[in-house]
Each structure stands twice: as C-alpha cells, then as structure tokens.
Design a protein around this motif. Structure first.
Motif, mmCIF file in Angstrom:
data_model
loop_
_atom_site.group_PDB
_atom_site.id
_atom_site.type_symbol
_atom_site.label_atom_id
_atom_site.label_comp_id
_atom_site.label_asym_id
_atom_site.label_seq_id
_atom_site.Cartn_x
_atom_site.Cartn_y
_atom_site.Cartn_z
ATOM 1 N N ILE A 298 0.839 -1.204 0.000
ATOM 2 C CA ILE A 298 0.000 0.000 0.000
ATOM 3 C C ILE A 298 0.871 1.251 0.000
ATOM 4 O O ILE A 298 0.571 2.238 -0.688
ATOM 5 C CB ILE A 298 -0.953 -0.014 1.208
ATOM 6 C CG1 ILE A 298 -2.006 -1.112 1.015
ATOM 7 C CG2 ILE A 298 -1.630 1.339 1.399
ATOM 8 C CD1 ILE A 298 -2.980 -1.251 2.160
ATOM 9 N N ALA A 299 1.966 1.220 0.762
ATOM 10 C CA ALA A 299 2.885 2.368 0.773
ATOM 11 C C ALA A 299 3.471 2.602 -0.618
ATOM 12 O O ALA A 299 3.579 3.750 -1.082
ATOM 13 C CB ALA A 299 4.000 2.134 1.787
ATOM 14 N N ALA A 300 3.831 1.514 -1.308
ATOM 15 C CA ALA A 300 4.367 1.641 -2.665
ATOM 16 C C ALA A 300 3.309 2.198 -3.614
ATOM 17 O O ALA A 300 3.600 3.034 -4.479
ATOM 18 C CB ALA A 300 4.860 0.274 -3.156
ATOM 19 N N PHE A 301 2.076 1.754 -3.430
ATOM 20 C CA PHE A 301 0.976 2.237 -4.272
ATOM 21 C C PHE A 301 0.743 3.735 -4.053
ATOM 22 O O PHE A 301 0.549 4.492 -5.009
ATOM 23 C CB PHE A 301 -0.281 1.450 -3.971
ATOM 24 C CG PHE A 301 -1.450 1.788 -4.864
ATOM 25 C CD1 PHE A 301 -1.501 1.301 -6.162
ATOM 26 C CD2 PHE A 301 -2.472 2.608 -4.411
ATOM 27 C CE1 PHE A 301 -2.564 1.626 -6.994
ATOM 28 C CE2 PHE A 301 -3.542 2.936 -5.231
ATOM 29 C CZ PHE A 301 -3.601 2.434 -6.525
ATOM 30 N N ILE A 302 0.763 4.163 -2.790
ATOM 31 C CA ILE A 302 0.609 5.590 -2.480
ATOM 32 C C ILE A 302 1.734 6.392 -3.135
ATOM 33 O O ILE A 302 1.505 7.450 -3.728
ATOM 34 C CB ILE A 302 0.612 5.811 -0.956
ATOM 35 C CG1 ILE A 302 -0.636 5.194 -0.322
ATOM 36 C CG2 ILE A 302 0.678 7.312 -0.627
ATOM 37 C CD1 ILE A 302 -0.619 5.239 1.203
ATOM 38 N N PHE A 303 2.964 5.888 -3.031
ATOM 39 C CA PHE A 303 4.121 6.561 -3.626
ATOM 40 C C PHE A 303 3.917 6.771 -5.121
ATOM 41 O O PHE A 303 4.159 7.857 -5.651
ATOM 42 C CB PHE A 303 5.367 5.728 -3.350
ATOM 43 C CG PHE A 303 6.615 6.255 -4.010
ATOM 44 C CD1 PHE A 303 7.298 7.331 -3.484
ATOM 45 C CD2 PHE A 303 7.108 5.642 -5.159
ATOM 46 C CE1 PHE A 303 8.453 7.815 -4.096
ATOM 47 C CE2 PHE A 303 8.251 6.119 -5.788
ATOM 48 C CZ PHE A 303 8.916 7.208 -5.253
ATOM 49 N N VAL A 304 3.463 5.705 -5.791
ATOM 50 C CA VAL A 304 3.235 5.800 -7.241
ATOM 51 C C VAL A 304 2.169 6.830 -7.567
ATOM 52 O O VAL A 304 2.314 7.648 -8.489
ATOM 53 C CB VAL A 304 2.857 4.424 -7.818
ATOM 54 C CG1 VAL A 304 2.410 4.543 -9.266
ATOM 55 C CG2 VAL A 304 4.030 3.466 -7.706
ATOM 56 N N GLN A 305 1.070 6.815 -6.803
ATOM 57 C CA GLN A 305 -0.034 7.729 -7.098
ATOM 58 C C GLN A 305 0.327 9.190 -6.837
ATOM 59 O O GLN A 305 -0.163 10.089 -7.528
ATOM 60 C CB GLN A 305 -1.258 7.334 -6.256
ATOM 61 C CG GLN A 305 -1.808 5.950 -6.563
ATOM 62 C CD GLN A 305 -1.968 5.708 -8.054
ATOM 63 O OE1 GLN A 305 -2.579 6.501 -8.785
ATOM 64 N NE2 GLN A 305 -1.403 4.604 -8.541
ATOM 65 N N LEU A 306 1.193 9.414 -5.877
ATOM 66 C CA LEU A 306 1.619 10.791 -5.594
ATOM 67 C C LEU A 306 2.541 11.334 -6.694
ATOM 68 O O LEU A 306 2.585 12.556 -6.908
ATOM 69 C CB LEU A 306 2.347 10.844 -4.242
ATOM 70 C CG LEU A 306 1.487 10.667 -2.991
ATOM 71 C CD1 LEU A 306 2.363 10.651 -1.744
ATOM 72 C CD2 LEU A 306 0.435 11.773 -2.894
ATOM 73 N N LEU A 307 3.230 10.455 -7.378
ATOM 74 C CA LEU A 307 4.198 10.899 -8.381
ATOM 75 C C LEU A 307 3.695 10.778 -9.811
ATOM 76 O O LEU A 307 4.423 11.075 -10.758
ATOM 77 C CB LEU A 307 5.500 10.107 -8.241
ATOM 78 C CG LEU A 307 6.292 10.325 -6.938
ATOM 79 C CD1 LEU A 307 7.590 9.519 -6.970
ATOM 80 C CD2 LEU A 307 6.585 11.813 -6.693
#
Length: 308
Positions: A298-307
């Motif tokens: 989920i943290a990786a997914f959030i990172f992707v969506q923010l960038l």
C-alpha cells in the motif's frame, strides 16, 4: 507456565491475545486502499462514512478471531501443549469458550449497527455485503463445512478481504463501482491470502489429524511455498496494472520501478524467509512479515499515485 500466569494477571493482555491486533492489518488495509483510490478519483468523496467503514471492518475481523479461538478449542484442534502458532486463550484456559463467543457476538452486533448506517448510505448492495460478511465470519470456523478447514480458504480471503472490501468501501466513498477498485482489491487480497497459506503450511500436520483439508495439505510443502511466491509476486505486478487502469493506456515508469523494488523486497525478505523457515517459530515470524508486506504494498501504491 510463568508466561501464562503473567498473562492471567493481566486481563487486558488476555483479551489482546484473543483479539490478535496484528491481524487487523488484513481487514483495515483494504479500506485504506479504497480511501486512496477515492482520493485519487475525480469524484466527490463521502469522507464522513470512512471511520464507520474502518470500525465495521475491524470489528468483523476481531469477531472472526474470537469465534475461531473458541471454536477451534471446542473442536479439539487447539491443544495448548501441541499448538505451533501463537497461543489461544480458550485452549490455555484463560477464558471460557462461552465468554469468548459472547464477545464475538458483541463485536458483530456493533459491526451490524455500523453496517446498517452504511447500508442506509449505500443501499442494498452494501447490506448484502455486510450480511454475507457476518455469515462468513461465523462459517469460517464452524458449521458443517468450515471454510478454514477447506481448500477454499485462500479464495475466501481474496474475495472478502480483498475484492469485496475494497470495492464496497470505494462505492460507499464515491457512490460508484469501478474496475479500478476490483483489480486493486484482488491484488491487495493476495498478500492476505498468503498469510493464510503460511498459517496452514505451519499447521498442516495437526490439521490433517483433525480432518481438515486445507490447500496447504492438498498441495504439500513444496507447492505451497510456490503458491505463496506466486501470490506475492503477482501482487507486485499489480502495482503497474492498477496504475495503468487509473490512467488508462499510460505505462508509468514510476509504477514499473516501484513494482520492481517491491518484487525485489518480496524475494529477498518474506519469500526467502519462508523457504528458509525450519521451525514453527520461524513460520510465525513469516506470518507477521507477510502482513507487513501488505502495508509495504500500500505504501508503494501511495508513492506511485503521488508521483503520477
């Protein structure tokens, strides 16, 4: 016995052992993911229902844990002196089975009240999901065909702790169904299913004696480890797929890199630990590591969506 006496003196400790707070990751992570999807969408978001979704999901998980604790002890599957997993309060004699089941009923009652409010907001689809979820909370460990003792346990987890949880939560937040939430639910459900796979792999000998027919028993140790590997690696690829669904037709370099890093982490930590595990204690560590992998996903997914 000294540990048991210490726990007995601490009533809160007994109930925390019964509730198993670490397992709440499995029920709350899909709701958090639905919140991320809602935030990323262009739709108006009903954030006021979010805490009720979290509360309902957490209470159903707690109720399932409590019912499982009491039911397994009553069936003879949890013998304290033979148990390989974390200790259970009913089999240890710290709480009576009736008390634990009453607590499970209470949690489900509060979850049902939250569910009624959510059903009022979301209509009959949410009511149906809630009713089925509560029925399966009971049917997971009891009834003529307990899900926990069948080869369908992993399918159940992916469906209810992944797809249905993310889709239903996202619908309540955005008032719409989406393929994005379906695929996101599937991929985040795979690590949750992997937790069950490790649990059943650890308990396969005792489960066989108890008449269970879990997928780990059917597959055997080698293929069970392979299935676990597939669950985690496919979930890593899901980072790219879901990002592509959100931004249709766009293959993000950020999502590919995040997926690659996540895959490297999966291979070097949780998957490696499972293949090197030799004892029940090692496998218990794998359980927590697999749950944490879901949060890393989920943290990786959030990172992707923010960038992107």
């Amino acid at each position: 016995m000294s540990v048991q006496r210490q726990i007995t003196r601490d009533g809160l400790g007994v109930w925390l052992m019964a509730i198993r707070p670490k397992t709440l990751i499995l029920s709350l992570a899909p709701v958090l993911l639905a919140g991320i999807l809602a935030f990323k969408s262009m739709a108006a978001v009903n954030w006021e229902v979010f805490p009720f979704i979290l509360l309902s999901a957490g209470l159903i998980q707690i109720a399932t844990n409590l019912w499982n604790d009491a039911a397994d002890a009553g069936s003879g599957l949890d013998i304290a002196s033979e148990r390989l997993g974390p200790p259970r309060v009913t089999s240890l004699g710290l709480l009576q089975a009736g008390t634990v089941k009453s607590a499970a009923y209470l949690c489900l009652a509060v979850a049902a009240l939250c569910g009624l409010y959510l059903a009022f907001i979301g209509g009959w689809p949410i009511l149906l999901i809630g009713v089925v979820g509560i029925l399966f909370a009971f049917g997971y460990s009891t009834g003529p065909y307990p899900i926990s003792g069948s080869p369908l346990g992993e399918v159940f987890v992916i469906l209810f702790f992944g797809i249905m949880s993310v889709m239903g939560s996202n619908y309540l937040l955005t008032d719409s169904w989406s393929m994005t939430s379906l695929w996101a639910g599937f991929y985040v459900g795979l690590p949750a299913a992997a937790v069950l796979t490790v649990n059943n792999h650890r308990d396969r000998e005792g489960d066989t004696k108890g008449g269970r027919r879990t997928l780990a028993i059917q597959l055997g140790p080698r293929r069970t480890k392979q299935l676990y590997t597939i669950f985690l690696l496919v979930s890593c690829i899901g980072i790219v797929h879901v990002s592509n669904v959100i931004s249709f037709g766009t293959l993000s370099l950020v999502s590919v890199l995040a997926s690659a890093v996540l895959m490297a982490f999966a291979l070097s930590v949780p998957i490696r630990n499972l293949f090197l595990a030799n004892t029940a204690a090692d496998l218990n560590k794998c359980l927590m590591g697999t749950s944490m992998f879901q949060l890393v996903w989920i943290a990786a997914f959030i990172f992707v969506q923010l960038l992107t």
